[in-house]
Design a protein around this motif. Sequence first.
Motif, PDB file in Angstrom:
ATOM      1  N   ALA A 239       0.816  -1.213   0.000  1.00 57.67           N
ATOM      2  CA  ALA A 239       0.000   0.000   0.000  1.00 57.67           C
ATOM      3  C   ALA A 239       0.852   1.268   0.000  1.00 57.67           C
ATOM      4  O   ALA A 239       0.358   2.342  -0.359  1.00 57.67           O
ATOM      5  N   ALA A 240       2.114   1.140   0.387  1.00 60.47           N
ATOM      6  CA  ALA A 240       2.988   2.307   0.454  1.00 60.47           C
ATOM      7  C   ALA A 240       3.536   2.663  -0.921  1.00 60.47           C
ATOM      8  O   ALA A 240       3.428   1.884  -1.883  1.00 60.47           O
ATOM      9  N   ASP A 241       4.132   3.834  -1.021  1.00 59.07           N
ATOM     10  CA  ASP A 241       4.767   4.248  -2.267  1.00 59.07           C
ATOM     11  C   ASP A 241       6.006   3.399  -2.532  1.00 59.07           C
ATOM     12  O   ASP A 241       6.536   2.727  -1.643  1.00 59.07           O
ATOM     13  N   ALA A 242       6.480   3.463  -3.759  1.00 59.87           N
ATOM     14  CA  ALA A 242       7.664   2.701  -4.132  1.00 59.87           C
ATOM     15  C   ALA A 242       8.891   3.209  -3.379  1.00 59.87           C
ATOM     16  O   ALA A 242       9.023   4.408  -3.117  1.00 59.87           O
ATOM     17  N   VAL A 243       9.757   2.288  -3.025  1.00 57.31           N
ATOM     18  CA  VAL A 243      11.032   2.645  -2.408  1.00 57.31           C
ATOM     19  C   VAL A 243      12.033   2.865  -3.541  1.00 57.31           C
ATOM     20  O   VAL A 243      12.315   1.933  -4.307  1.00 57.31           O
ATOM     21  N   PRO A 244      12.588   4.090  -3.681  1.00 53.61           N
ATOM     22  CA  PRO A 244      13.520   4.350  -4.794  1.00 53.61           C
ATOM     23  C   PRO A 244      14.707   3.400  -4.766  1.00 53.61           C
ATOM     24  O   PRO A 244      15.256   3.094  -3.708  1.00 53.61           O
ATOM     25  N   SER A 245      15.076   2.912  -5.952  1.00 57.51           N
ATOM     26  CA  SER A 245      16.187   1.966  -6.041  1.00 57.51           C
ATOM     27  C   SER A 245      17.542   2.650  -6.085  1.00 57.51           C
ATOM     28  O   SER A 245      18.571   1.984  -6.032  1.00 57.51           O
ATOM     29  N   GLY A 246      17.569   3.979  -6.194  1.00 59.08           N
ATOM     30  CA  GLY A 246      18.829   4.698  -6.221  1.00 59.08           C
ATOM     31  C   GLY A 246      19.434   4.827  -7.605  1.00 59.08           C
ATOM     32  O   GLY A 246      20.480   5.453  -7.774  1.00 59.08           O
ATOM     33  N   ASN A 247      18.791   4.209  -8.612  1.00 55.54           N
ATOM     34  CA  ASN A 247      19.296   4.279  -9.983  1.00 55.54           C
ATOM     35  C   ASN A 247      18.610   5.457 -10.684  1.00 55.54           C
ATOM     36  O   ASN A 247      17.576   5.313 -11.324  1.00 55.54           O
ATOM     37  N   ALA A 248      19.230   6.642 -10.547  1.00 56.36           N
ATOM     38  CA  ALA A 248      18.618   7.850 -11.100  1.00 56.36           C
ATOM     39  C   ALA A 248      18.521   7.788 -12.617  1.00 56.36           C
ATOM     40  O   ALA A 248      17.549   8.271 -13.211  1.00 56.36           O
ATOM     41  N   ARG A 249      19.499   7.184 -13.260  1.00 55.12           N
ATOM     42  CA  ARG A 249      19.477   7.102 -14.716  1.00 55.12           C
ATOM     43  C   ARG A 249      18.294   6.260 -15.200  1.00 55.12           C
ATOM     44  O   ARG A 249      17.616   6.605 -16.173  1.00 55.12           O
ATOM     45  N   GLY A 250      18.014   5.168 -14.511  1.00 59.59           N
ATOM     46  CA  GLY A 250      16.892   4.330 -14.897  1.00 59.59           C
ATOM     47  C   GLY A 250      15.574   5.059 -14.788  1.00 59.59           C
ATOM     48  O   GLY A 250      14.692   4.924 -15.654  1.00 59.59           O
TER      49      GLY A 250
END
Length: 337
Positions: A239-250
């Motif tokens: 139910a929560a928002d996505a946890v950023p994977s840290g891959n800004a380029r992606g």
Amino acid sequence: MAGATVATNRREARRPRRIPARAPCLAVLLGGCSGMQSMLDPAGIAATRIADLFWVMLIGAAVIWCLVISLAVYASRLKKTPVSERTALRLIIGAGVVFPTVVLTALLVYGLRLMPELRTSDGDLTIAVTGEQFWWRVEYRLPDGRVVPSANELRMPAGATVEVVLGTADVIHSFWIPALAGKTDMIPGRTTRQMLKPERPGIYRGACAEFCGSSHSLMAMTAVVMEPEAFAAWIEREAADAVPSGNARGREVFMASGCSACHTVRGTEAAGRIGPDLTHLGGRESLGAGILPNQPDAIARFVAETDRIKPGARMPAFPMLPEDDLAALAAWLGGLE
């Protein structure tokens, strides 16, 4: 003696070996009796009742077949004299009218007794599933009023009664998880329902059981039955928002390539509703509606070769993306948990 022995050995060498030839066939037949998509290895109440009915009818059919064959052998081989007209009439009425009526009535009563348990309207959890070409839109409707979107995967707590509300956005589909329950059609303009009560935690495979287009056979579904505590923790994460994977380029490639026009990733600007929700894609068991493993290389392949992997799908392929951008995009999507 030596010549006879040699001749015997030659005959044995020429004789076909039947046991090894039968073994693969037997293995194939027995292989359908268990596994993640077997009706004969039930993991839910509805599937258990269907399996019970199957075994009752199979055993009954075998008994009737033996009786008929025995009667045929008796009439043709053992009793050579003709029977009287009275005996023939009794046989016709008894075996042709009374016996089938009694057997079919008993089977009908037995089957009807199973229906109330499978049609209960009191569910602990409601999940809406919508069939699309060629994937499954999933929404968990929680008791507190929240709606949690997902796609191509169904997760349920063991021991709970789950009401699955079924619909379709295009053509007729059919919802079927053999280890948990039977088939229920999804018909345009109508809402159908199926009650599931999974009992055994595990991963099971479902499929669309109604021809719905060129990729019908590639429209599968993963069903995950979890312990209640594990499911409660999972649904809160879902139910929560996505946890950023840290891959800004992606993420930049995802936004710049127009993916956000069709897909939602909660917690980002992507809010498309045409395609599957990708918010927690990295936490799912499979890709492409159950046809690929959830791995970065499989994600990259699906994005670049959608038209080959799933013919007729509405998602366009992106073979024009540079290899580095494709890898970054796949890594970002695979890291969404």
